[in-house]
Design an enzyme around this catalytic site. Structure first.
Site, PDB file in Angstrom:
ATOM      1  N   VAL A 267     -10.286   5.172   3.118  1.00 53.79           N
ATOM      2  CA  VAL A 267     -10.545   6.606   3.171  1.00 53.79           C
ATOM      3  C   VAL A 267     -11.932   7.005   2.675  1.00 53.79           C
ATOM      4  CG1 VAL A 267      -8.094   7.193   3.031  1.00 53.79           C
ATOM      5  CG2 VAL A 267      -9.463   7.095   0.940  1.00 53.79           C
TER       6      VAL A 267
ATOM      7  N   HIS B 262       0.836  -1.203   0.000  1.00 52.49           N
ATOM      8  CA  HIS B 262       0.000   0.000   0.000  1.00 52.49           C
ATOM      9  C   HIS B 262       0.867   1.248   0.000  1.00 52.49           C
ATOM     10  CE1 HIS B 262      -4.205  -1.351   0.534  1.00 52.49           C
ATOM     11  NE2 HIS B 262      -3.580  -2.476   0.818  1.00 52.49           N
TER      12      HIS B 262
ATOM     13  N   PHE C  83       0.787   3.489   6.946  1.00 53.24           N
ATOM     14  CA  PHE C  83      -0.525   3.673   7.559  1.00 53.24           C
ATOM     15  C   PHE C  83      -1.591   3.362   6.517  1.00 53.24           C
ATOM     16  CE2 PHE C  83      -4.181   6.475   8.526  1.00 53.24           C
ATOM     17  CZ  PHE C  83      -4.472   6.032   9.812  1.00 53.24           C
ATOM     18  N   ILE C  84      -2.525   2.497   6.875  1.00 56.94           N
ATOM     19  CA  ILE C  84      -3.577   2.076   5.947  1.00 56.94           C
ATOM     20  C   ILE C  84      -4.926   2.350   6.581  1.00 56.94           C
ATOM     21  CG2 ILE C  84      -4.594   0.141   4.679  1.00 56.94           C
ATOM     22  CD1 ILE C  84      -1.743  -1.172   4.868  1.00 56.94           C
TER      23      ILE C  84
END
Length: 165
Positions: A118, A62, A114-115
């Site tokens: 959203v 990611h 950081f995932i």
């Protein structure tokens, strides 16, 4: 649907990790008619049973939020659209600096970016979650990040397939 067609269509649902789609198909976890729910269930089952190293690889695939790939225009179309939807493509200089600082600190602490799913969040929501989650333990954050990966996969599938058959 043929194996190669399934993998071509759904191999990117888990960011740059086509092995999830391959294993789900090969394990017989993908039934027609394809629905967002059924494909998500099958692929998530594979993700959950993957080794810790494999899941860590998925997390590491990611991009940083509002990071260097976004600036260089090198995000996948899905990631670009997701980040733009949350306004991460329109940050002020100060906001961009804060995201960069948090991305660096988070990745140094946890070993992956950081995932967060959203969709439906604002940049302020994301910053707040970032600042809260950076205080998590390694195990808690690995678990949280994996749950967010599955949520992102579900949202991507819902954009492609009907929810139920």
């Amino acid at each position: 649907m043929q194996r190669q067609d399934f993998i071509a269509q759904f191999g990117g649902i888990f960011e740059h990790s086509p092995f999830i789609a391959e294993r789900a198909f090969d394990a017989g976890l993908i039934d027609e008619p394809l629905t967002a729910d059924s494909v998500h269930d099958g692929m998530s089952a594979i993700f959950r049973t993957a080794s810790v190293a494999e899941r860590l690889g998925v997390l590491r695939a990611h991009p940083d939020l509002a990071g260097k790939l976004a600036i260089a225009g090198e995000l996948t179309e899905e990631s670009r659209n997701e980040q733009a939807g949350a306004g991460l493509d329109r940050l002020s200089e100060a906001e961009h600096l804060r995201f960069t600082e948090l991305n660096t600190n988070y990745t140094e602490k946890f070993g992956f970016p950081f995932i967060i799913a959203v969709k439906g969040l604002t940049k302020d929501d994301i910053l707040s979650a970032f600042e809260t989650r950076i205080a998590n333990s390694q195990d808690a954050e690995f678990s949280t990040a994996c749950m967010q990966v599955e949520k992102i996969a579900r949202l991507r599938l819902e954009a492609m397939l009907p929810a139920e058959g």
